[in-house]
Design an enzyme around this catalytic site. Structure first.
Site, PDB file in Angstrom:
ATOM      1  N   THR A 272       0.680  -1.158  -0.098  1.00 43.79           N
ATOM      2  CA  THR A 272       0.051  -0.033   0.201  1.00 43.79           C
ATOM      3  C   THR A 272       0.822   1.276  -0.007  1.00 43.79           C
ATOM      4  O   THR A 272       1.963   1.259   0.324  1.00 43.79           O
ATOM      5  CB  THR A 272      -0.847   0.018   1.261  1.00 43.79           C
TER       6      THR A 272
ATOM      7  N   LYS B 155     -14.120  18.986  10.698  1.00 42.56           N
ATOM      8  CA  LYS B 155     -15.218  18.910  11.452  1.00 42.56           C
ATOM      9  C   LYS B 155     -15.368  20.427  11.993  1.00 42.56           C
ATOM     10  O   LYS B 155     -14.368  21.124  12.607  1.00 42.56           O
ATOM     11  CB  LYS B 155     -14.945  18.164  12.705  1.00 42.56           C
TER      12      LYS B 155
END
Ligand code: AMP
Length: 548
Positions: free
Chosen positions: A186, A446
Site C-alpha cells: 500500500t 469538523k
C-alpha cells in the site's frame, strides 16, 4: 454431512487454461515501450506463460518465492501474472512511481529473488539494485537485441532470451487454493509500507465477482482497456476477469496521455475502459477541443478517488459513455462497491439518477460492510449518518504480510470474534445499500461539531470550467475548530477569481459548508497511485492563515 461435489482448488492457472481452451483466438493487444503495437492471442499468451514457469524452474526458484515486476500494462507483464503465480511463486508488482528508497525497502521486505522490468525503468533499477540484497536475477522485458550493454546490473538478461529456450509445455502444479499468489504494497503515507498478500482463492473469487453484470460487467463481447496499472492492485483484477470471460484485452503500455489513449480506443474498438479520474481528465481534455467522439466505447469504470459529477455528466452527455463509479482499496483486492442502478430507479429523472450515480455504489456479494461510531456501535443506513467504514469478506486482508503493524482488524459480534477491516474511510450508507464516501478519516473536516465532506467541496470546484483540480483541507479555527479551504489549480489559459469561485458554491451546498477561502496553487501534490497527497498539501500551506 459434507457435500459430494469435486473439490478442485481455485487456482490462477485455471483462468489462463480456460482462456486458452475456450477463447484461444481472442486478442491481447499491447502498446509496447518501443512504441509499436504488439498483438497475439490468449493461446499464444498461455504458451508463453508456461515458458515463464519453466524458466523460473530453471532458476531453481522455490515454491512461494517472490518475483517482482516494475512494468507497464503489457503482454509480457500479463504472461508473468500467470507464469509466476501459476507455478506457485508469488508475483510482486512494484509501483515504479514510489521513491527509489521505498522501492528498495519493499523489495527487501518482500525478499524478491527476481526482478523483471520494462526498459523505461532501467535508470531506476540502476539506482536501486545495489540496495536490493535478495534479488539474484534481473530480467529486462525486451528482445535479446535490445538488451542494454554495460548496464552495471548483475545477471541481466532479456526476457525473450530467458524464455525462448524453454518449452511451452508445462503441467501447472495443484496446491491449496489459499496459497499466496501475489503481493501488493500500500502507498500509506505514515510508517512503513504494508503489503496485502493475495491468495489464489481470493483472486479467483474476486475475478468471478468483478465480471458480474452489476459489477464491472465483463463479457466475451468486450474489448477492455485497463488504464489502471497492473502494478496497482492487479489492475483491479482485470487481467484475471478478462481471462475468465474471454474479453479482448488492450494494454496501453507507457503511453497514458489523452491522445495515445484515444487512438488506442478507436483503433482497437475498445468497448470498455477502467482508470482513475486523473487519467480520464487527460482524455477528455484531449477530445473536447478537437470535437472527437468514440465509435465503440460504451462504459468506463472510474475509481481510486471520488469521480467528480462533471466527469460523469461529460461522459454521458457528450460521449454516450456510462460511468460506473467504483470504490475499493489495495487491502480489498480491490473491489468493494460499484454503482449501478436498480430496477426501481428506472422511473427517476436524470437528475435523481445522477445523485445515485455519484455515490460509490452497492456492496458486491462477497463484501460485507457497515458504518460505526467512535465506540464501534453500528450506525443506521439512512443515507445521512456518517461513520467509519468497516468491511469483511474472502478477498479482504486478514493481516498484512509479515504481520507488519500487528493485527489490523477490529472485533465485534456476540463472542467478540467477528473480525472487520477498518478501511480508514468515512461514509454514509442509504436504505438501498448505496455507500457514499465523504472522506478519508484523516481528511475529515469538523466544523462546529458538524462534518463537512471534502469530496463534496472538491466536486463543486472542479465543475467550474476554469478549474483543473481542487483539494479541500481543514484549517484550525478559534471558534469552529476547523474551517474548510480549497486549493485550486486553474486550467491553462483560463481565469477565475477567489470571489467568483466562492459564489459558484451558492445553492449547491449549505452555506456553512462553503469553504472560507480559495488558495490558488501551481499544482496539487499527487502520490504514487495518482491520488492527491493532502498531507503534503497541508505542509505546503503550513504558513497559511484564514482571512479574518
Ligand atoms: P488504494 O489502496 O491505494 O487503492 O487506496 C484506497 C483508498 O482510495 C480508499 O480507501 C479510498 O479512500 C480511496 N478511494 C478509492 N476509490 C474511491 C472512490 N470511488 N471514491 C472516493 N475514494 C476512493
Amino acid at each position: 454431512m459434507l457435500g459430494l461435489m469435486q473439490s478442485q482448488p481455485l487456482l490462477i492457472s485455471g483462468l489462463i487454461d480456460f482462456a486458452e481452451r475456450h477463447h484461444g483466438d481472442a486478442e491481447i493487444v499491447s502498446r509496447r515501450v518501443e512504441g509499436d503495437i504488439h498483438r497475439y492471442t490468449y493461446k499464444d499468451s498461455a504458451g508463453r506463460a508456461r515458458q515463464v514457469a519453466n524458466a523460473l524452474d530453471a532458476l531453481k526458484l522455490a515454491f512461494s518465492d517472490r518475483v517482482a515486476t516494475l512494468a507497464w500494462n503489457g503482454y509480457r507483464h500479463f504472461e508473468l501474472y500467470y507464469g509466476v503465480s501459476g507455478s506457485g511463486r508469488v508475483l510482486h508488482t512494484i509501483n515504479p512511481r514510489l521513491h527509489p528508497d521505498q522501492i528498495a525497502w519493499i523489495a527487501n521486505h518482500a525478499e524478491d529473488q527476481v526482478l523483471c522490468f520494462d526498459l523505461s525503468f532501467l535508470p531506476l533499477v540502476q539506482a536501486v539494485h545495489a540496495k536490493c540484497g535478495t534479488i539474484k536475477h534481473y530480467i529486462a522485458l525486451c528482445d535479446a537485441d535490445k538488451l542494454p550493454v554495460d548496464s552495471g546490473i548483475p545477471n541481466l538478461q532479456s526476457y525473450e532470451a530467458w524464455i525462448s529456450p524453454q518449452p511451452a509445455q508445462y503441467t501447472w502444479p495443484s496446491f491449496d487454493e489459499n496459497t499466496a499468489s501475489s503481493i501488493c504494497y500500500t502507498s500509506g503515507t505514515t510508517g512503513n509500507p504494508k503489503a496485502a498478500l493475495y491468495s489464489h482463492r481470493s483472486s479467483t473469487l474476486h475475478a468471478y465477482a468483478a465480471a458480474l453484470p452489476d459489477v464491472m460487467c465483463i463479457s466475451a463481447r468486450d474489448a477492455i482497456l485497463p488504464v489502471v496499472p497492473m502494478f496497482h492492485v492487479n489492475a483491479w483484477g482485470i487481467p484475471y476477469s478478462a481471462a475468465l470471460t474471454g474479453a479482448k484485452l488492450v494494454f496501453p503500455g507507457p503511453a497514458l496521455d489523452g491522445k495515445s489513449i484515444y487512438e488506442l480506443i478507436e483503433a482497437e474498438k475498445v468497448t470498455y475502459a477502467a482508470g482513475v479520474p486523473t487519467v480520464w481528465q487527460m482524455l477528455l481534455t484531449h477530445m473536447k477541443p478537437a470535437g472527437l467522439k468514440f465509435s465503440t466505447m460504451r462504459r468506463t469504470v472510474i475509481g481510486g478517488s471520488a469521480c467528480p459529477p462533471a466527469m460523469i455528466t461529460a461522459f454521458r452527455d457528450d460521449y454516450g459513455v456510462e460511468v460506473l463509479h467504483a470504490w475499493g482499496m489495495t487491502e480489498m483486492s480491490p473491489l468493494g462497491t460499484l454503482c449501478t442502478l436498480k430496477n426501481k430507479h428506472d422511473a427517476l429523472s436524470d437528475e435523481e439518477k445522477m445523485k445515485i450515480r455519484l455515490k460509490q455504489g452497492r456492496a458486491i456479494y462477497g463484501v460485507d460492510m457497515k458504518i460505526v461510531d467512535a465506540e464501534g456501535g453500528e450506525l443506521p443506513w439512512d443515507g445521512k449518518t456518517f461513520g467509519d467504514l468497516l468491511v469483511r469478506g474472502p478477498w479482504v486482508v486478514r493481516e498484512y504480510f509479515k504481520n507488519e503493524g500487528g493485527d489490523p482488524l477490529v472485533y465485534s459480534g456476540a463472542d467478540g470474534k467477528e473480525g472487520w477491516f477498518p478501511t480508514g474511510d468515512v461514509g454514509t450508507i442509504d436504505p438501498d445499500g448505496y455507500l457514499q464516501i465523504t472522506d478519508r478519516s484523516k481528511d475529515v473536516i469538523k466544523s462546529g461539531g458538524e462534518w463537512i465532506s471534502s469530496i463534496d467541496v472538491e466536486n463543486i470546484a472542479v465543475a467550474h470550467p476554469a478549474v483543473a483540480m481542487a483539494a479541500c483541507i481543514g484549517v484550525a479555527h478559534p471558534k469552529w475548530d476547523e474551517r474548510p479551504i480549497v486549493a485550486v489549480v486553474r486550467r491553462p489559459g483560463m481565469d477565475v477569481t477567489r470571489e467568483e469561485l466562492l459564489r459558484f458554491y451558492d445553492g449547491k451546498i449549505a452555506k456553512w459548508q462553503v469553504p472560507d477561502d480559495v488558495v490558488f496553487v501551481e499544482a496539487i501534490p499527487i502520490g504514487a497511485t495518482g491520488k492527491m497527497l493532502k498531507t503534503r498539501l497541508r505542509e505546503m500551506l503550513r504558513d497559511y492563515a484564514l482571512p479574518t
